[in-house]
Design a protein around this motif. Structure first.
Motif, mmCIF file in Angstrom:
data_model
loop_
_atom_site.group_PDB
_atom_site.id
_atom_site.type_symbol
_atom_site.label_atom_id
_atom_site.label_comp_id
_atom_site.label_asym_id
_atom_site.label_seq_id
_atom_site.Cartn_x
_atom_site.Cartn_y
_atom_site.Cartn_z
ATOM 1 N N SER A 109 0.647 -0.754 -0.103
ATOM 2 C CA SER A 109 -0.104 0.101 -0.165
ATOM 3 C C SER A 109 0.490 1.123 0.280
ATOM 4 O O SER A 109 1.040 1.865 -0.802
ATOM 5 N N ILE B 298 -5.095 2.615 2.847
ATOM 6 C CA ILE B 298 -4.444 2.552 4.278
ATOM 7 C C ILE B 298 -3.502 2.005 4.154
ATOM 8 O O ILE B 298 -3.221 0.747 3.428
ATOM 9 N N THR C 286 -4.719 -3.922 4.779
ATOM 10 C CA THR C 286 -5.274 -4.400 3.653
ATOM 11 C C THR C 286 -6.529 -5.037 3.221
ATOM 12 O O THR C 286 -5.789 -6.458 3.365
ATOM 13 N N ASP D 91 -3.442 -2.710 -5.380
ATOM 14 C CA ASP D 91 -2.869 -2.713 -4.418
ATOM 15 C C ASP D 91 -4.123 -3.996 -3.619
ATOM 16 O O ASP D 91 -5.134 -4.171 -4.034
HETATM 17 MG MG LIG Z 1 -1.919 -3.053 1.963
#
Ligand SMILES: [Mg+2]
Ligand SMILES: Nc1nc2c(ncn2[C@@H]2O[C@H](COP(=O)(O)OP(=O)(O)OP(=O)(O)O)[C@@H](O)[C@H]2O)c(=O)[nH]1
Length: 302
Positions: A18, A31, A39, A58
């Motif tokens: 991320s 985030i 995540t 992501d």
């Molecule tokens: Mg992540």
């Protein structure tokens, strides 16, 4: 000539996927927290330049944990490989320099599924800023190359932006020709409500101790842009899977909730470019991490 393509970001939990996506976009979309399994969805980030538009995906970290939610997380991660033009694998080099035995365990489960895509593989060897003695990198790179002979290795610091320009250049080499599919100023396909719920979840990771964040999910219950002039009023529910966690999440005299709320409010206001009034509630939803219906309602699982 203009290029368009998709890049899957995949790797073990906490590797910096991320962080890398945000760094490549020059803006926070996903985030980030110091703890693994932050995540929970496949989250797109769109990079638009004059020459190319690249959609980064992501993903949740690849892990060996059991349970329904964890299975959904793995599905979301692996699903990013389908249709990707390039696969970028993130590895935490600083972890492997300190704990070489972690390498085989974390890398081996990735090699075969990634190879099966038939796509080029770039391995971003991340967190190099944390390795003081650069000679410490050599055994890590040597073992990684043994485990993954078909990959190309690029040392980076996703956090500091070291080597990420080299990585991006290499990614673009593999992106096919094609017109942009999204408006130039669109940064993600994720709705802002989802992004707001993610910001709240991030603050849970920073404020709550031990396993508490892992028992939580966040749902936006109300989103009102019209009742109050120049202000968006948001009501969000923090669900916890365990009754005895509710009080701990709220904290003494509501201290935790206050901290989570004020930090999240500032960041959501920045995202929406408007004032925000944020109300948080904590509700118990017994065993939600094992409830497929609820998991789907939370956007986890197809
Ligand atoms: Mg992540
Ligand atoms: N020093 C240093 N820290 C980094 C770097 N990249 C990421 N981190 C830190 O590593 C932690 C994990 O980063 P994330 O980006 O959340 O990792 P992730 O791979 O997305 O993790 P999951 O979503 O849990 O799978 C955070 O504390 C980051 O600040 C880096 O290049 N250098």
């Amino acid at each position: 000539m203009h290029k368009f393509g998709t890049v899957a970001l995949i790797g073990p939990p906490n590797a910096g996927k991320s962080t890398l996506m945000n760094q490549l976009l020059g803006q926070k979309v996903a985030i980030v927290s110091p703890r693994p399994q932050t995540t929970r969805n496949r989250i797109s980030g769109i990079l638009s330049t004059d020459e190319a538009q690249v959609v980064f995906l992501d993903t949740p970290g690849i892990h060996q944990l059991r349970g329904k939610m964890n299975r959904f997380l793995l599905e979301a991660a692996w699903s990013a490989l389908a249709g990707a033009d390039v696969v970028v694998v993130l590895l935490d080099a600083s972890l492997y320099a300190a704990k070489p035995y972690m390498m085989d365990k974390e890398i081996k489960p990735l090699v075969k599924p990634v190879a099966e895509t038939g796509r080029p593989v770039l391995v971003a060897v991340n967190k190099i800023d944390r390795i003081k003695d650069k000679a410490g990198m050599l055994p890590v790179l040597a073992r990684a190359a043994e485990l993954w002979p078909a990959a190309e290795f690029i040392p980076v610091s996703a956090l500091r932006g070291q080597g990420t320009d080299v990585l991006l250049k290499r990614i673009l080499d593999f992106i096919p020709e094609g017109p942009a599919m999204f408006p130039e100023d669109q940064i993600s396909t994720a709705p802002v409500r989802f992004m707001a719920s993610e910001i709240i979840r991030e603050k849970l990771f920073y404020t709550l101790r031990q396993e508490l964040p892992y028992t939580t999910a966040v749902e936006i219950e109300a989103w009102d842009e019209t009742s109050r002039e120049g202000m968006t009023v948001i009501n969000a529910v923090i669900y916890t899977a365990q009754k005895n966690h509710k009080g701990m999440i709220i904290g003494k005299q509501g201290a935790n909730l206050k901290k989570i709320g004020s930090e999240a409010r500032l960041e959501i206001a920045e995202l929406l470019e408007t004032k925000v009034h944020l109300e948080l509630w904590v509700k118990v939803r017994d065993g939600w991490t094992e409830d497929p219906g609820f998991l789907r309602a939370m956007g986890l699982g197809e």
